[in-house]
Design a protein around this motif. Structure first.
Motif, PDB file in Angstrom:
ATOM      1  N   ASN A  59      42.268  38.405  52.729  1.00  0.00           N
ATOM      2  CA  ASN A  59      41.349  38.640  53.854  1.00  0.00           C
ATOM      3  C   ASN A  59      42.052  39.246  55.061  1.00  0.00           C
ATOM      4  O   ASN A  59      41.507  40.113  55.734  1.00  0.00           O
ATOM      5  CB  ASN A  59      40.646  37.347  54.240  1.00  0.00           C
ATOM      6  CG  ASN A  59      39.464  37.089  53.334  1.00  0.00           C
ATOM      7  OD1 ASN A  59      38.535  37.877  53.287  1.00  0.00           O
ATOM      8  ND2 ASN A  59      39.538  36.029  52.562  1.00  0.00           N
ATOM      9  N   PHE A  60      43.276  38.780  55.321  1.00  0.00           N
ATOM     10  CA  PHE A  60      43.993  39.346  56.466  1.00  0.00           C
ATOM     11  C   PHE A  60      44.365  40.802  56.211  1.00  0.00           C
ATOM     12  O   PHE A  60      44.282  41.634  57.118  1.00  0.00           O
ATOM     13  CB  PHE A  60      45.239  38.519  56.807  1.00  0.00           C
ATOM     14  CG  PHE A  60      44.948  37.444  57.787  1.00  0.00           C
ATOM     15  CD1 PHE A  60      44.867  37.724  59.148  1.00  0.00           C
ATOM     16  CD2 PHE A  60      44.714  36.136  57.366  1.00  0.00           C
ATOM     17  CE1 PHE A  60      44.570  36.727  60.065  1.00  0.00           C
ATOM     18  CE2 PHE A  60      44.413  35.139  58.265  1.00  0.00           C
ATOM     19  CZ  PHE A  60      44.347  35.424  59.626  1.00  0.00           C
ATOM     20  N   ALA A  61      44.727  41.103  54.974  1.00  0.00           N
ATOM     21  CA  ALA A  61      45.082  42.484  54.634  1.00  0.00           C
ATOM     22  C   ALA A  61      43.898  43.403  54.888  1.00  0.00           C
ATOM     23  O   ALA A  61      44.040  44.501  55.462  1.00  0.00           O
ATOM     24  CB  ALA A  61      45.524  42.567  53.183  1.00  0.00           C
ATOM     25  N   ILE A  62      42.704  42.946  54.490  1.00  0.00           N
ATOM     26  CA  ILE A  62      41.519  43.770  54.687  1.00  0.00           C
ATOM     27  C   ILE A  62      41.198  43.869  56.182  1.00  0.00           C
ATOM     28  O   ILE A  62      40.845  44.919  56.703  1.00  0.00           O
ATOM     29  CB  ILE A  62      40.334  43.189  53.898  1.00  0.00           C
ATOM     30  CG1 ILE A  62      40.609  43.362  52.400  1.00  0.00           C
ATOM     31  CG2 ILE A  62      39.027  43.853  54.289  1.00  0.00           C
ATOM     32  CD1 ILE A  62      39.711  42.575  51.507  1.00  0.00           C
ATOM     33  N   ARG A  63      41.398  42.726  56.901  1.00  0.00           N
ATOM     34  CA  ARG A  63      41.087  42.699  58.326  1.00  0.00           C
ATOM     35  C   ARG A  63      41.990  43.650  59.134  1.00  0.00           C
ATOM     36  O   ARG A  63      41.553  44.296  60.068  1.00  0.00           O
ATOM     37  CB  ARG A  63      41.223  41.248  58.845  1.00  0.00           C
ATOM     38  CG  ARG A  63      40.573  40.970  60.177  1.00  0.00           C
ATOM     39  CD  ARG A  63      39.154  41.504  60.232  1.00  0.00           C
ATOM     40  NE  ARG A  63      38.217  40.824  59.362  1.00  0.00           N
ATOM     41  CZ  ARG A  63      37.355  39.921  59.779  1.00  0.00           C
ATOM     42  NH1 ARG A  63      37.313  39.562  61.038  1.00  0.00           N
ATOM     43  NH2 ARG A  63      36.520  39.374  58.927  1.00  0.00           N
ATOM     44  N   VAL A  64      43.260  43.744  58.735  1.00  0.00           N
ATOM     45  CA  VAL A  64      44.150  44.618  59.506  1.00  0.00           C
ATOM     46  C   VAL A  64      44.037  46.078  59.083  1.00  0.00           C
ATOM     47  O   VAL A  64      44.841  46.906  59.490  1.00  0.00           O
ATOM     48  CB  VAL A  64      45.646  44.184  59.410  1.00  0.00           C
ATOM     49  CG1 VAL A  64      45.851  42.827  60.013  1.00  0.00           C
ATOM     50  CG2 VAL A  64      46.154  44.236  57.980  1.00  0.00           C
ATOM     51  N   GLY A  65      43.032  46.386  58.259  1.00  0.00           N
ATOM     52  CA  GLY A  65      42.750  47.781  57.991  1.00  0.00           C
ATOM     53  C   GLY A  65      43.159  48.275  56.626  1.00  0.00           C
ATOM     54  O   GLY A  65      43.207  49.474  56.383  1.00  0.00           O
ATOM     55  N   PHE A  66      43.462  47.360  55.740  1.00  0.00           N
ATOM     56  CA  PHE A  66      43.761  47.775  54.369  1.00  0.00           C
ATOM     57  C   PHE A  66      42.464  48.273  53.745  1.00  0.00           C
ATOM     58  O   PHE A  66      41.459  47.575  53.782  1.00  0.00           O
ATOM     59  CB  PHE A  66      44.305  46.570  53.590  1.00  0.00           C
ATOM     60  CG  PHE A  66      45.043  46.946  52.346  1.00  0.00           C
ATOM     61  CD1 PHE A  66      46.385  47.300  52.414  1.00  0.00           C
ATOM     62  CD2 PHE A  66      44.403  46.949  51.114  1.00  0.00           C
ATOM     63  CE1 PHE A  66      47.078  47.643  51.263  1.00  0.00           C
ATOM     64  CE2 PHE A  66      45.088  47.296  49.966  1.00  0.00           C
ATOM     65  CZ  PHE A  66      46.429  47.644  50.052  1.00  0.00           C
TER      66      PHE A  66
ATOM     67  N   MET B 135      41.059  49.836  47.939  1.00  0.00           N
ATOM     68  CA  MET B 135      42.396  49.595  47.380  1.00  0.00           C
ATOM     69  C   MET B 135      42.631  48.112  47.102  1.00  0.00           C
ATOM     70  O   MET B 135      43.753  47.677  46.848  1.00  0.00           O
ATOM     71  CB  MET B 135      43.471  50.116  48.344  1.00  0.00           C
ATOM     72  CG  MET B 135      43.369  51.578  48.666  1.00  0.00           C
ATOM     73  SD  MET B 135      43.694  52.575  47.221  1.00  0.00           S
ATOM     74  CE  MET B 135      45.456  52.743  47.372  1.00  0.00           C
ATOM     75  N   LYS B 136      41.550  47.314  47.202  1.00  0.00           N
ATOM     76  CA  LYS B 136      41.666  45.862  47.066  1.00  0.00           C
ATOM     77  C   LYS B 136      42.345  45.452  45.757  1.00  0.00           C
ATOM     78  O   LYS B 136      43.224  44.596  45.728  1.00  0.00           O
ATOM     79  CB  LYS B 136      40.264  45.253  47.132  1.00  0.00           C
ATOM     80  CG  LYS B 136      40.222  43.934  47.855  1.00  0.00           C
ATOM     81  CD  LYS B 136      38.821  43.546  48.261  1.00  0.00           C
ATOM     82  CE  LYS B 136      37.944  43.220  47.071  1.00  0.00           C
ATOM     83  NZ  LYS B 136      36.586  42.818  47.475  1.00  0.00           N
ATOM     84  N   ASN B 137      41.937  46.113  44.679  1.00  0.00           N
ATOM     85  CA  ASN B 137      42.487  45.733  43.370  1.00  0.00           C
ATOM     86  C   ASN B 137      43.985  45.984  43.279  1.00  0.00           C
ATOM     87  O   ASN B 137      44.708  45.220  42.658  1.00  0.00           O
ATOM     88  CB  ASN B 137      41.769  46.492  42.255  1.00  0.00           C
ATOM     89  CG  ASN B 137      40.430  45.867  41.955  1.00  0.00           C
ATOM     90  OD1 ASN B 137      40.188  44.725  42.362  1.00  0.00           O
ATOM     91  ND2 ASN B 137      39.565  46.590  41.282  1.00  0.00           N
ATOM     92  N   LEU B 138      44.423  47.058  43.937  1.00  0.00           N
ATOM     93  CA  LEU B 138      45.858  47.348  43.973  1.00  0.00           C
ATOM     94  C   LEU B 138      46.583  46.228  44.702  1.00  0.00           C
ATOM     95  O   LEU B 138      47.638  45.759  44.273  1.00  0.00           O
ATOM     96  CB  LEU B 138      46.093  48.692  44.673  1.00  0.00           C
ATOM     97  CG  LEU B 138      47.541  49.156  44.726  1.00  0.00           C
ATOM     98  CD1 LEU B 138      48.038  49.472  43.326  1.00  0.00           C
ATOM     99  CD2 LEU B 138      47.677  50.382  45.613  1.00  0.00           C
ATOM    100  N   LEU B 139      45.969  45.786  45.799  1.00  0.00           N
ATOM    101  CA  LEU B 139      46.553  44.679  46.581  1.00  0.00           C
ATOM    102  C   LEU B 139      46.682  43.426  45.725  1.00  0.00           C
ATOM    103  O   LEU B 139      47.722  42.756  45.719  1.00  0.00           O
ATOM    104  CB  LEU B 139      45.682  44.404  47.811  1.00  0.00           C
ATOM    105  CG  LEU B 139      46.110  43.223  48.678  1.00  0.00           C
ATOM    106  CD1 LEU B 139      47.397  43.551  49.403  1.00  0.00           C
ATOM    107  CD2 LEU B 139      45.026  42.851  49.663  1.00  0.00           C
TER     108      LEU B 139
END
Lengths: 271, 313
Positions: free
Chosen positions: B263-270, B274-278
């Motif tokens: 969630n933080f990764a997405i929040r900071v603009g990821f 690319m979620k699956n890569l993460l």
């Protein structure tokens, strides 16, 4: 009394016919109450198979296994576990590495009994003290390592624990029989060495015979009969050595088990 | 407020996954059974629960039936493995494959599900969370609270169960089946029981997760097996596994850490696409964490030795 009646076991029956191996051929064996039995034989002679058939790991192709007249041939390993305490050849198999010493003891403490889903698996302090007392007799310092995982212990220490686990519950069962079978593999190394020497001599005899044939002259002839005589002597020596070694092993084993049995007698409690 | 909102998003998706992780933990860690049924039972749990509520059933009853349905999936896998001697991995795959069809069967062919394969609850239908809602901002707190209570109860029950005589037998079965049989444990039975228990938990996780979403989709469960596995490994690496109590708490916290990171990764603009890569990168890091830890330990040990030598000189 344990009786094995006409037991035959063939391995690899379904595969290639050449692969089929008769491990036990019409075996009959009777072990009386209080008797101590040592089975000695070379590799592949069926010692482990015999043991596996008694404990139920392997099913015989034909024949019966009787315990005081009761037919236990069809019983599964866990069903006959209450009658037998087993020490495995491999020290890694006899204990559960990821569990603590105490947990292993508790497991064996409930062998052949119903295991409840509601009752806490650790017994009270009196039993724990008993475990400690039993472990102390091995003089390995195990009594202070009850909460340690068995995986961090040495093979010998694990085997000692296995032995104790194999003998724990017999003190409580109404069955008076106490069978512990000990298969000794110590003679194995000796056998390999002797076999190598025998093979070498046999090859030399073969070669000598060949040389004699081609050479055809008296001067070059190698004395075959001399070689054959030494082979005969080597074989006899080997047999003697094996017998000697087996005697030593047997005495060691008897001493080891006597200690364990006495321990369980002196420490016996009811549960 | 944004931060608080994020916290509740993490909790409401992380806590059901704590249960999922605990379920997978039972098979994967205790029983040494790589059980792929998990995705199947997660889906079945969600589908059963939502379908019953949709048809006017009580939410608690629906959750209990979801648990039983999940357990049934595990029972089938356990029977396939122990009685029909199908390899562990395969028997899990078989149940997982079948469960997709079973899920469709349970959802039924209404106009809504025919084309979209989705069942969504209407606003008048209550989930186990919305039964307790008082309105306003408190709803989120109540939902997270209910989830937390369920997770804590499950943790306590698991801790108790695996300390009982039979629980101990199950742990022994996983670690050393041959020794367990020699100690009089029916390993077939204990395997079946443990796999069923594991999948019952995963069914509960699915029911909780889908009630939070208020809908279920046949694709809901895809990827959750990996999330569960990653949670176990992340939890173990960060919080340790010294004692059994420590271990199960670590596993349940691992799931929350997983959602914190995502969630933080997405929040900071990821980028979301690319979620699956993460996820993949996260799992790789989690998996090789013990190795990295070991490497650094050795590195520091060497430095210390060097220091000692210099002192001696």
């Amino acid at each position: 009394m344990l009786t094995i009646k006409n037991v035959t076991k063939v391995f690899n029956m379904t595969g290639n016919k050449d692969d089929a191996r008769k491990a036990l051929d019409n075996l009959n064996l009777t072990v009386n109450d209080g008797e101590f039995v040592t089975i000695i034989g070379s590799n592949g002679s069926g010692k482990t198979t015999t043991l596996n058939i008694i404990t139920g790991e392997k099913m015989p192709d034909s024949g019966k296994v009787l315990l005081s007249g009761m037919d236990i041939t069809k019983l599964k390993v866990h069903q006959r576990a209450k009658y037998f305490g087993r020490v495995f050849q491999d020290p890694m198999i006899g204990t559960s590495a990821e569990m603590s010493c105490l947990e292993n003891m508790e497991l064996s403490f409930r062998r052949g009994k119903h295991r409840s889903m509601l009752k806490w698996g650790f017994s009270d302090n009196t039993v724990k003290l008993l475990f400690q007392k039993q472990l102390a007799e091995f003089d390995l310092g195990l009594e202070n390592r009850l909460s340690q995982k068995v995986g961090v212990m040495s093979g010998g220490q694990r085997q000692a624990l296995t032995l104790l686990m194999a003998s724990t519950d017999c003190r409580i069962d109404t069955e008076k029989e106490f069978y512990t079978m000990h298969v000794n593999v110590e003679t194995g190394a000796l056998r390999v060495q002797a076999e190598r020497e025998i093979n070498e001599l046999q090859n030399r005899i073969k070669e000598a015979k060949k040389v004699n044939k081609t050479a055809g002259t008296q001067a070059n002839e190698i004395n075959v009969s001399e070689l054959e005589a030494s082979l005969k002597k080597l074989k006899a020596d080997y047999k003697g050595k094996i017998k000697e070694k087996a005697e030593v092993c047997k005495n060691e084993a008897i001493e080891f088990y006597r200690k364990a049995v006495e321990q369980y007698k002196t420490n016996s409690i009811t549960r | 407020m944004d931060f608080v909102n994020l916290l509740f998003i993490i909790l409401t998706s992380g806590l059901p996954c704590s249960l999922l992780a605990l379920g997978i933990f039972i098979t994967y860690r205790l029983l040494d059974f790589a059980d792929l049924t998990a995705e199947g039972s997660f889906l079945i749990g969600g589908v059963v629960c939502i379908t019953i509520i949709k048809n006017g059933g009580n939410a608690f009853l629906a959750t209990v039936i979801a648990i039983l349905a999940g357990g049934m999936c595990g029972l089938i896998t356990g029977l396939l493995h122990t009685k029909l001697k199908i390899p562990k991995l395969l028997s899990g795959i078989i149940t997982m494959t079948a469960s997709a069809s079973i899920a469709m069967l349970i959802m039924g062919s209404t106009v809504e599900t025919m084309f979209t394969n989705v069942v969504t609850l209407s606003y008048t239908q209550d989930t186990i969370y919305s039964l307790f809602f008082v309105g306003g901002v408190w709803n989120q707190v109540i939902e997270a609270g209910i989830m937390l209570v369920i997770v804590l109860v499950v943790l306590f029950l698991l801790y108790f169960f695996f300390g009982t005589e039979y629980g101990m037998a199950i742990r022994a079965t996983g670690m050393n089946p041959q020794m367990s049989r020699a100690q009089g444990i029916n390993t077939d039975l204990s395997t079946i029981f443990a796999v069923s228990l594991s999948n019952a938990l995963i069914g509960l996780a699915g029911a909780m997760f889908c009630q939070d979403l208020r809908s279920v989709d046949v694709k809901t469960a895809s990827g959750f097996l990996v999330i569960g596995l990653a949670s176990i490994i992340i939890g173990e690496t960060i919080f340790g596994k010294k004692t059994f109590k420590n271990w199960i708490i670590s596993v349940s916290l691992g799931a929350i850490i997983y959602f914190v990171i995502v969630n933080f990764a997405i929040r900071v603009g990821f980028p979301t696409e690319m979620k699956n890569l993460l996820y993949a990168v996260l799992i790789v890091i989690a998996l090789c964490m013990p190795f990295i830890k070991d490497y650094f330990k050795k590195l520091f040990a060497k430095k210390k030795e060097g220091g000692l030598e210099s002192v001696n000189n």
